[in-house]
Design a protein around this motif. Sequence first.
Motif, PDB file in Angstrom:
ATOM      1  N   LEU A 226     102.526 -17.399 -31.389  1.00 46.60           N
ATOM      2  CA  LEU A 226     101.581 -16.518 -30.708  1.00 46.60           C
ATOM      3  C   LEU A 226     101.352 -15.264 -31.542  1.00 46.60           C
ATOM      4  O   LEU A 226     102.273 -14.766 -32.218  1.00 46.60           O
ATOM      5  CB  LEU A 226     102.117 -16.113 -29.329  1.00 46.60           C
ATOM      6  N   THR A 227     100.152 -14.720 -31.479  1.00 41.42           N
ATOM      7  CA  THR A 227      99.865 -13.448 -32.115  1.00 41.42           C
ATOM      8  C   THR A 227     100.426 -12.328 -31.240  1.00 41.42           C
ATOM      9  O   THR A 227     100.773 -12.540 -30.058  1.00 41.42           O
ATOM     10  CB  THR A 227      98.362 -13.259 -32.303  1.00 41.42           C
ATOM     11  N   ASP A 228     100.519 -11.137 -31.792  1.00 41.63           N
ATOM     12  CA  ASP A 228     101.004  -9.996 -31.008  1.00 41.63           C
ATOM     13  C   ASP A 228     100.124  -9.752 -29.787  1.00 41.63           C
ATOM     14  O   ASP A 228     100.608  -9.412 -28.700  1.00 41.63           O
ATOM     15  CB  ASP A 228     101.056  -8.738 -31.886  1.00 41.63           C
ATOM     16  N   GLU A 229      98.834  -9.896 -29.967  1.00 38.97           N
ATOM     17  CA  GLU A 229      97.898  -9.698 -28.861  1.00 38.97           C
ATOM     18  C   GLU A 229      98.136 -10.730 -27.759  1.00 38.97           C
ATOM     19  O   GLU A 229      98.127 -10.402 -26.568  1.00 38.97           O
ATOM     20  CB  GLU A 229      96.464  -9.797 -29.378  1.00 38.97           C
ATOM     21  N   GLN A 230      98.380 -11.974 -28.163  1.00 43.00           N
ATOM     22  CA  GLN A 230      98.634 -13.036 -27.180  1.00 43.00           C
ATOM     23  C   GLN A 230      99.950 -12.796 -26.459  1.00 43.00           C
ATOM     24  O   GLN A 230     100.068 -13.030 -25.256  1.00 43.00           O
ATOM     25  CB  GLN A 230      98.631 -14.396 -27.882  1.00 43.00           C
ATOM     26  N   LEU A 234     100.487 -12.196 -22.386  1.00 42.31           N
ATOM     27  CA  LEU A 234     101.369 -13.025 -21.566  1.00 42.31           C
ATOM     28  C   LEU A 234     102.435 -12.178 -20.871  1.00 42.31           C
ATOM     29  O   LEU A 234     102.859 -12.496 -19.744  1.00 42.31           O
ATOM     30  CB  LEU A 234     102.029 -14.107 -22.421  1.00 42.31           C
ATOM     31  N   GLU A 235     102.891 -11.100 -21.542  1.00 43.63           N
ATOM     32  CA  GLU A 235     103.860 -10.217 -20.894  1.00 43.63           C
ATOM     33  C   GLU A 235     103.251  -9.545 -19.665  1.00 43.63           C
ATOM     34  O   GLU A 235     103.888  -9.421 -18.615  1.00 43.63           O
ATOM     35  CB  GLU A 235     104.354  -9.174 -21.898  1.00 43.63           C
ATOM     36  N   LYS A 236     102.000  -9.097 -19.810  1.00 47.49           N
ATOM     37  CA  LYS A 236     101.313  -8.506 -18.659  1.00 47.49           C
ATOM     38  C   LYS A 236     101.106  -9.533 -17.555  1.00 47.49           C
ATOM     39  O   LYS A 236     101.215  -9.230 -16.372  1.00 47.49           O
ATOM     40  CB  LYS A 236      99.975  -7.924 -19.097  1.00 47.49           C
ATOM     41  N   TYR A 237     100.806 -10.752 -17.980  1.00 51.78           N
ATOM     42  CA  TYR A 237     100.622 -11.836 -16.997  1.00 51.78           C
ATOM     43  C   TYR A 237     101.914 -12.079 -16.234  1.00 51.78           C
ATOM     44  O   TYR A 237     101.911 -12.259 -15.013  1.00 51.78           O
ATOM     45  CB  TYR A 237     100.165 -13.093 -17.731  1.00 51.78           C
TER      46      TYR A 237
END
Length: 261
Positions: A226-230, A234-237
């Motif tokens: 995963l990229t940092d943005e991804q 996902l952490e926010k999700y």
Amino acid sequence: IPGDDMRYSLTISFEDAAFGAEKEITIAREEVCPTCGGTGAKPGTKPETCKTCNGTGQVRTQQNTILGSFTSTRPCAACRGTGKVIKEPCQDCHGNGRVRKNIKKKVKIPAGIDNGQTLCLRGLGNAGHRGGPNGDLYVTISVRNHKQFKRKGFDLYLNIPISFPLAALGGSITVPTLKENLKYNIPAGTQTGSTFRMRDQGIKHLNANGKGDLLVTVNVEVPKRLTDEQKAFLEKYAETFGESYDVHGRKNVFNRSGGKK
């Protein structure tokens, strides 16, 4: 005397079994001798009636016992049960009336045939003796495996990977069939291992109307990189479900209020 039956093994592709095909095979079988026309006798001569059995091909023997008289019948040894004696055999077939030849025949494969099934081709076996009918040819079918599809009866089975967002939100996927690619809409919240049935996209019924179905099982793929943005997304999700993770993606054993989960 009828000719012997023959057996042949034929390997075909998965598609040929599904849609039908015509295949050319080469078989080595007994053919009527062209020199003597199947009589077994030298040209210009002909078989003579057996004097031992008077042309019946059988001889009877009678045995007298204290219990009475018994009659039994057995094939004539002089003519081997044919009723004819060949004094001057054909030089090509040596009196057999048949010669072995390699011949090519076309075999029609019906749509829907399955692995291990056998076709009976009447009259394509060995030639008969002394003008007898030909035997039959039995062709046993072996079907090669397909790289994508599995077959059970007339139904086809297929596994397709899908992404997590597609499984969660639902959407259209492209499903390969034996003929073409088709679109199929999967519902939101689809779980990994879910199976969907596509009607009439399977194998044609053998010698009958109708077709089987295509059963598609979807497996949700988890990305390995995963990229940092991804990762941040996902952490926010995860936080929306009351979960939190460390920088390495490991789930925290304590919740945000400090209490142990």
